[in-house]
Design a protein around this motif. Structure first.
Motif, PDB file in Angstrom:
ATOM      1  N   ARG A  35       0.836  -1.208   0.000  1.00 45.50           N
ATOM      2  CA  ARG A  35       0.000   0.000   0.000  1.00 45.50           C
ATOM      3  C   ARG A  35       0.869   1.257   0.000  1.00 45.50           C
ATOM      4  O   ARG A  35       0.514   2.258  -0.630  1.00 45.50           O
ATOM      5  CB  ARG A  35      -1.013  -0.020   1.152  1.00 45.50           C
ATOM      6  CG  ARG A  35      -0.455   0.178   2.539  1.00 45.50           C
ATOM      7  CD  ARG A  35      -1.495  -0.223   3.595  1.00 45.50           C
ATOM      8  NE  ARG A  35      -1.003   0.028   4.943  1.00 45.50           N
ATOM      9  CZ  ARG A  35      -1.388  -0.640   6.022  1.00 45.50           C
ATOM     10  NH1 ARG A  35      -2.288  -1.591   5.925  1.00 45.50           N
ATOM     11  NH2 ARG A  35      -0.905  -0.345   7.217  1.00 45.50           N
ATOM     12  N   PHE A  38       1.659   1.962  -3.549  1.00 45.09           N
ATOM     13  CA  PHE A  38       0.513   2.560  -4.259  1.00 45.09           C
ATOM     14  C   PHE A  38       0.399   4.046  -3.914  1.00 45.09           C
ATOM     15  O   PHE A  38       0.134   4.875  -4.778  1.00 45.09           O
ATOM     16  CB  PHE A  38      -0.801   1.861  -3.899  1.00 45.09           C
ATOM     17  CG  PHE A  38      -1.067   0.602  -4.686  1.00 45.09           C
ATOM     18  CD1 PHE A  38      -1.301   0.660  -6.058  1.00 45.09           C
ATOM     19  CD2 PHE A  38      -1.098  -0.638  -4.068  1.00 45.09           C
ATOM     20  CE1 PHE A  38      -1.560  -0.493  -6.791  1.00 45.09           C
ATOM     21  CE2 PHE A  38      -1.358  -1.800  -4.786  1.00 45.09           C
ATOM     22  CZ  PHE A  38      -1.580  -1.730  -6.150  1.00 45.09           C
ATOM     23  N   TRP A  71      -6.852   2.709  -7.593  1.00 39.60           N
ATOM     24  CA  TRP A  71      -6.255   2.430  -6.270  1.00 39.60           C
ATOM     25  C   TRP A  71      -7.240   2.794  -5.164  1.00 39.60           C
ATOM     26  O   TRP A  71      -7.383   2.064  -4.187  1.00 39.60           O
ATOM     27  CB  TRP A  71      -4.916   3.154  -6.135  1.00 39.60           C
ATOM     28  CG  TRP A  71      -4.396   3.290  -4.730  1.00 39.60           C
ATOM     29  CD1 TRP A  71      -3.999   4.431  -4.115  1.00 39.60           C
ATOM     30  CD2 TRP A  71      -4.200   2.240  -3.748  1.00 39.60           C
ATOM     31  NE1 TRP A  71      -3.586   4.177  -2.841  1.00 39.60           N
ATOM     32  CE2 TRP A  71      -3.705   2.843  -2.584  1.00 39.60           C
ATOM     33  CE3 TRP A  71      -4.430   0.857  -3.755  1.00 39.60           C
ATOM     34  CZ2 TRP A  71      -3.409   2.127  -1.433  1.00 39.60           C
ATOM     35  CZ3 TRP A  71      -4.149   0.129  -2.590  1.00 39.60           C
ATOM     36  CH2 TRP A  71      -3.639   0.761  -1.460  1.00 39.60           C
TER      37      TRP A  71
END
Ligand code: HEC
Length: 148
Positions: A35, A38, A71
């Motif tokens: 994460r 991202f 995302w």
């Protein structure tokens, strides 16, 4: 000979630099690392979008805004319970109010989607508004759900 040595030294310095960078970010593994990657992409996308606005290139904004939107859609799934704690900057507030966190991700999704639509339509005024809204939804989620 000297040239080769210099090249080697440069290569070495570079590779050290990179591994140090990786180290600085590490401790983070698995889903936390994923994460973070991202989110780093998000930041790069916003920066690139700004440049494209300056150049009046709305077409180039479409794939970047799409990446942010996609995302945002899967973001909550990357926050399983218990995935806070160092080196993560995720606030425990996420799991105290997970539906609020989902709403914040959805607001980001909606704003980025508006940006996709406006950029596709070549509507720069709507695109700039949607861009501002997108950045605002990043900030407001961080305010509630990210430690810093
Ligand atoms: C719904 C909430 C939410 C939204 C929306 C959101 N973020 Fe975040 N962001 C977080 C959380 C939580 C973290 C901390 C993640 C962690 O460290 O585990 C984070 C971390 C980050 C980081 C640090 C990554 C790292 O490597 O430590 C950056 C940069 C970032 N976000 C940028 C953005 C940008 C740019 C946007 C908008 C395009 C955005 N975020 C939208 C919640 C959000």
């Amino acid at each position: 000979m000297t040239l080769r040595k210099t090249a080697l030294a440069t290569a070495l310095a570079l590779s050290c630099g990179f591994s140090m960078l990786a180290y600085a970010h590490s401790g983070a593994t698995g889903i936390v690392k994923e994460r973070m990657d991202f989110f780093t992409q998000n930041k790069d996308d916003l920066k690139a979008i700004k440049t494209h606005f300056r150049n009046g290139d709305l077409d180039a904004i479409v794939p970047l805004a799409t990446q942010i939107r996609d995302w945002a859609e899967k973001m909550p799934a990357y926050f399983p319970a218990g995935s806070d704690g160092k080196p993560s900057e995720a606030s425990p507030q996420i799991w105290l109010d997970f539906s609020g966190f989902e709403r914040a991700a959805n607001a980001n999704y909606q704003a980025a989607n508006q940006l996709v639509i406006a950029a596709k339509a070549g509507d720069s005024k709507a695109a700039i508004n949607a861009f501002k809204a997108t950045a605002a939804t990043c900030k407001s989620c961080h305010k509630s759900y990210k430690l810093d």
